[in-house]
Scaffold this active site. Structure first.
Site, mmCIF file in Angstrom:
data_model
loop_
_atom_site.group_PDB
_atom_site.id
_atom_site.type_symbol
_atom_site.label_atom_id
_atom_site.label_comp_id
_atom_site.label_asym_id
_atom_site.label_seq_id
_atom_site.Cartn_x
_atom_site.Cartn_y
_atom_site.Cartn_z
ATOM 1 N N ASP A 114 -28.285 22.986 -18.692
ATOM 2 C CA ASP A 114 -28.676 21.710 -19.099
ATOM 3 C C ASP A 114 -27.904 20.986 -20.099
ATOM 4 O OD1 ASP A 114 -28.933 23.289 -21.196
ATOM 5 O OD2 ASP A 114 -31.099 22.958 -21.662
ATOM 6 N N GLU A 115 -26.471 21.324 -20.239
ATOM 7 C CA GLU A 115 -25.745 20.454 -21.100
ATOM 8 C C GLU A 115 -24.300 20.737 -20.710
ATOM 9 O OE1 GLU A 115 -25.560 21.808 -25.154
ATOM 10 O OE2 GLU A 115 -26.257 23.680 -24.746
ATOM 11 N N ASP A 133 -27.234 16.130 -22.688
ATOM 12 C CA ASP A 133 -28.274 17.250 -23.124
ATOM 13 C C ASP A 133 -29.533 16.935 -22.407
ATOM 14 O OD1 ASP A 133 -29.317 19.681 -23.803
ATOM 15 O OD2 ASP A 133 -29.191 19.216 -25.889
#
Length: 372
Positions: free
Chosen positions: A115-116, A20
């Site tokens: 983003d993850e 993350d």
């Protein structure tokens, strides 16, 4: 994670990493604009209108600003906050750069957003038995190649890995081993369970469910009666059971690598040597996947952040490092590199011919909306 483990049916315990990125949009802006660093930064709409916060830097979060908050509320919490519009094209580009790092370790990469992502490294291209060491190496590479920090969680399933990545933000690495899982879940506050929203938390609290241990006392039938189909999920996660596989949701379209330099470069001889080294690494990655490709693309980013790409498509498939380097250096002549300093160079190979190992299956359907 620290040793080879097997379950009761002698199948190997899975090794899952959840990565993350830390305050991703805001961190990209602070990276690209030094004047924003160490200041409360909000990425999103205008506070004068009906704008919404897309991301907040950690400096802004100290004032209580968070994503999905009205920008007008954010400016009241922190009048000195800097507001900038999102640059999603840049975020997508950086996200792809990070994803290519993941692909150096496994093709079992399931992106959840820009983003993850989840990675299954039970078997991996590095033949590294330690998911913890792989997560540490990925974090180090993300920092070196993008200038950004990531937090990672390591566990035997997706549910625990996701929770672990939140335990030590920013720039953290947390591991929940199979031996630790039972005690960890029992002590976990119900509001920290991934998939338990505020409304569900309030309802659970009204029934005396405040921790994982409290949740574990409930029968599955009663949980379904009170919480609908999600009750099945709550019953399983209270016992650390999550059999969802890491399911990549696309066919891999390219294999490439790029590097942002600490100093801007104009020496063409040095650049030529660099492109040769990069081609060898790309070739190695392709051979691990038994992949070949036809289209070779060179990417160059100049000192002023202007980015150009040049491509050439062959009449045959290749994964030969010398041929990739030869084409890349030919494409370099079609740019202003040398006359202009570059801060980033990259090569990618697309129009791929992949074996079964490189073809990604359909995204797994998750039956519980509150989970993902």
């Amino acid at each position: 994670m620290h040793k080879s483990l097997t379950s009761k049916n002698d199948s190997p315990v899975r090794k899952i990493i959840h990565v993350d990125m830390d305050a991703f949009y805001a961190s990209v802006e602070q990276r690209d604009h030094p004047e924003y660093r160490n200041k409360p930064l909000v990425v999103g709409g205008s506070p004068q209108g009906r704008g919404v916060v897309a991301a907040a830097s950690y400096e802004a979060r100290k004032f209580g600003i968070h994503s999905a908050m009205p920008a007008s509320r954010a400016v009241k919490l922190c009048p000195n906050a800097i507001f900038v519009k999102p640059r999603f094209d840049v975020y997508r580009e950086v996200s792809q750069q990070i994803r290519e790092i993941f692909f150096d370790y496994t093709d079992l990469v399931e992106p959840l957003s820009l983003d993850e992502a989840y990675l299954d490294v039970t078997e991996n291209f590095k033949n590294n038995p330690s998911a913890t060491l792989i997560a540490r190496e990925i974090k180090k590479r993300v920092k070196a190649e993008t200038g950004l920090t990531a937090s990672a969680g390591v566990a035997s399933n997706k549910f625990l890995a996701k929770i672990a990545s939140d335990l030590d933000k920013p720039d953290g690495l947390s591991v929940i081993t199979p031996e630790e899982a039972k005690e960890f879940i029992e002590k976990l506050p119900i509001g920290d369970f991934y998939g338990v929203g505020k409304a569900t938390q309030k309802k659970m609290t009204s029934y005396g469910i405040k921790t994982g241990a409290d949740l574990k006392k409930w029968d599955e039938v009663d949980l379904v009666k009170q919480f609908g189909k999600s009750g099945h999920h709550y019953y399983r996660i209270a016992r650390g059971i999550d059999n969802r596989q890491v399911k990549p949701n696309r066919i891999r379209k390219s294999i490439g690598k790029e590097r942002t330099f600490s100093d801007d470069i104009s020496d063409l001889e040095w650049i030529g040597n660099f492109l040769e080294e990069l081609s060898v690494k790309i070739s190695d990655s392709m051979k691990k996947l038994d992949a070949t490709g036809k289209t070779i693309t060179l990417k160059a980013r100049y000192k002023n952040f202007e980015t150009v790409t040049r491509s050439s498509t062959l009449h045959h498939f290749t994964n030969d490092p010398d041929e990739i380097a030869k084409i890349a250096k030919m494409l370099l002549k079609e740019t202003e590199t040398g006359a202009r300093e570059v801060r980033l160079l990259g090569i990618s190979v697309s129009s791929l011919n992949l074996t079964e190992g490189g073809v990604i299956g359909e995204q797994l359907e998750i039956p519980f909306r509150e989970v993902l």
